[in-house]
Design a protein around this motif. Structure first.
Motif, PDB file in Angstrom:
ATOM      1  N   THR A  31       1.443  -7.204   0.991  1.00 44.52           N
ATOM      2  CA  THR A  31       0.362  -7.492   1.925  1.00 44.52           C
ATOM      3  C   THR A  31      -0.136  -8.933   1.831  1.00 44.52           C
ATOM      4  O   THR A  31      -1.060  -9.307   2.544  1.00 44.52           O
ATOM      5  N   GLN A  32       0.479  -9.732   0.993  1.00 48.21           N
ATOM      6  CA  GLN A  32       0.007 -11.088   0.748  1.00 48.21           C
ATOM      7  C   GLN A  32       0.268 -12.000   1.938  1.00 48.21           C
ATOM      8  O   GLN A  32       1.294 -11.905   2.606  1.00 48.21           O
ATOM      9  N   CYS A  33      -0.650 -12.906   2.178  1.00 50.42           N
ATOM     10  CA  CYS A  33      -0.497 -13.887   3.241  1.00 50.42           C
ATOM     11  C   CYS A  33       0.719 -14.779   2.988  1.00 50.42           C
ATOM     12  O   CYS A  33       0.932 -15.259   1.870  1.00 50.42           O
ATOM     13  N   MET A  34       1.516 -15.002   4.038  1.00 52.83           N
ATOM     14  CA  MET A  34       2.675 -15.882   3.965  1.00 52.83           C
ATOM     15  C   MET A  34       2.597 -16.887   5.098  1.00 52.83           C
ATOM     16  O   MET A  34       2.249 -16.532   6.222  1.00 52.83           O
ATOM     17  N   GLY A  35       2.948 -18.127   4.800  1.00 50.79           N
ATOM     18  CA  GLY A  35       2.851 -19.170   5.809  1.00 50.79           C
ATOM     19  C   GLY A  35       4.063 -20.080   5.844  1.00 50.79           C
ATOM     20  O   GLY A  35       4.856 -20.133   4.902  1.00 50.79           O
ATOM     21  N   ALA A  50       1.265 -18.519  10.125  1.00 49.21           N
ATOM     22  CA  ALA A  50       0.986 -17.664   8.975  1.00 49.21           C
ATOM     23  C   ALA A  50       0.881 -16.229   9.445  1.00 49.21           C
ATOM     24  O   ALA A  50       0.565 -15.961  10.614  1.00 49.21           O
ATOM     25  N   ILE A  51       1.144 -15.308   8.522  1.00 51.43           N
ATOM     26  CA  ILE A  51       1.039 -13.886   8.824  1.00 51.43           C
ATOM     27  C   ILE A  51       0.361 -13.183   7.664  1.00 51.43           C
ATOM     28  O   ILE A  51       0.600 -13.509   6.505  1.00 51.43           O
ATOM     29  N   TYR A  52      -0.481 -12.206   7.990  1.00 45.74           N
ATOM     30  CA  TYR A  52      -1.272 -11.495   6.997  1.00 45.74           C
ATOM     31  C   TYR A  52      -1.102  -9.991   7.194  1.00 45.74           C
ATOM     32  O   TYR A  52      -1.897  -9.359   7.897  1.00 45.74           O
ATOM     33  N   PRO A  53      -0.060  -9.413   6.581  1.00 50.10           N
ATOM     34  CA  PRO A  53       0.148  -7.967   6.714  1.00 50.10           C
ATOM     35  C   PRO A  53      -1.042  -7.153   6.223  1.00 50.10           C
ATOM     36  O   PRO A  53      -1.332  -6.089   6.783  1.00 50.10           O
ATOM     37  N   GLY A  54      -1.722  -7.634   5.184  1.00 48.56           N
ATOM     38  CA  GLY A  54      -2.893  -6.945   4.676  1.00 48.56           C
ATOM     39  C   GLY A  54      -4.084  -6.998   5.608  1.00 48.56           C
ATOM     40  O   GLY A  54      -5.068  -6.291   5.385  1.00 48.56           O
ATOM     41  N   GLY A  55      -3.990  -7.808   6.643  1.00 48.84           N
ATOM     42  CA  GLY A  55      -5.036  -7.923   7.637  1.00 48.84           C
ATOM     43  C   GLY A  55      -4.629  -7.382   8.986  1.00 48.84           C
ATOM     44  O   GLY A  55      -5.080  -7.913  10.009  1.00 48.84           O
ATOM     45  N   GLY A  56      -3.786  -6.353   8.993  1.00 45.65           N
ATOM     46  CA  GLY A  56      -3.334  -5.762  10.246  1.00 45.65           C
ATOM     47  C   GLY A  56      -2.307  -6.617  10.971  1.00 45.65           C
ATOM     48  O   GLY A  56      -2.319  -6.667  12.204  1.00 45.65           O
ATOM     49  N   ASP A  57      -1.438  -7.303  10.226  1.00 51.04           N
ATOM     50  CA  ASP A  57      -0.396  -8.170  10.792  1.00 51.04           C
ATOM     51  C   ASP A  57      -0.995  -9.296  11.624  1.00 51.04           C
ATOM     52  O   ASP A  57      -0.416  -9.734  12.623  1.00 51.04           O
ATOM     53  N   LEU A  58      -2.149  -9.758  11.213  1.00 47.51           N
ATOM     54  CA  LEU A  58      -2.780 -10.886  11.879  1.00 47.51           C
ATOM     55  C   LEU A  58      -1.907 -12.128  11.731  1.00 47.51           C
ATOM     56  O   LEU A  58      -1.391 -12.412  10.648  1.00 47.51           O
ATOM     57  N   GLY A  76      10.323  -4.633   3.328  1.00 48.28           N
ATOM     58  CA  GLY A  76      11.357  -3.993   2.531  1.00 48.28           C
ATOM     59  C   GLY A  76      12.251  -4.986   1.822  1.00 48.28           C
ATOM     60  O   GLY A  76      12.800  -4.691   0.767  1.00 48.28           O
ATOM     61  N   LYS A  77      12.411  -6.170   2.403  1.00 49.99           N
ATOM     62  CA  LYS A  77      13.247  -7.217   1.819  1.00 49.99           C
ATOM     63  C   LYS A  77      12.429  -8.342   1.210  1.00 49.99           C
ATOM     64  O   LYS A  77      12.998  -9.304   0.706  1.00 49.99           O
ATOM     65  N   ASN A  78      11.101  -8.225   1.258  1.00 54.69           N
ATOM     66  CA  ASN A  78      10.220  -9.294   0.801  1.00 54.69           C
ATOM     67  C   ASN A  78      10.610 -10.635   1.406  1.00 54.69           C
ATOM     68  O   ASN A  78      10.717 -11.648   0.703  1.00 54.69           O
TER      69      ASN A  78
END
Length: 123
Positions: A31-35, A50-58, A76-78
């Motif tokens: 769920t960590q933010c990735m940019g 950037a994408i934030y899966p922990g924030g509803g795929d924001l 699944g693949k990180n």
């Protein structure tokens, strides 16, 4: 710790497309933010998306790439991706992926871990 490895860069003509990949390993949350960030010679590093899966795929995008670039993630693949369409010469840069902790956004101060980068050239 966390390791990030980018791939998918290359040389394309104006109007072409590329898909960049960033594979993450180590103690990282799905769920960590990735940019994605980019830096051209003689220029400051700038945020791309950037994408934030922990924030509803924001998702977040720099205005210059809205409608052309898309960030996504395969938990699944990180792996996080950056699909780049309709590339322009001004998009040429070294592209880096980064992993954040906590608040997500386009400020590089939010990111703790950085990859070495993959080169994108556009002619």
């Amino acid at each position: 710790h966390v390791q990030l490895v980018e791939s998918g860069g290359g040389s394309v003509q104006t109007g072409g497309s590329l898909r960049l990949s960033c594979a993450a390993s180590g103690t990282i949350y799905s769920t960590q933010c990735m940019g994605w960030f980019r830096q051209a010679p003689g220029k400051e590093r700038e945020a791309v998306a950037a994408i934030y899966p922990g924030g509803g795929d924001l998702t977040y995008y720099h205005d210059s790439v809205k409608g052309r670039f898309t960030i996504s993630r395969d938990n699944g693949k990180n792996t996080v991706y950056l699909q780049m369409n309709n590339l322009k010469p001004e998009d040429a840069a070294m592209y880096h992926c980064a992993a954040g902790s906590g608040v997500c956004g386009l400020s590089d101060a939010l990111y703790k871990y950085w990859g070495q980068g993959t080169q994108v050239t556009v002619s």
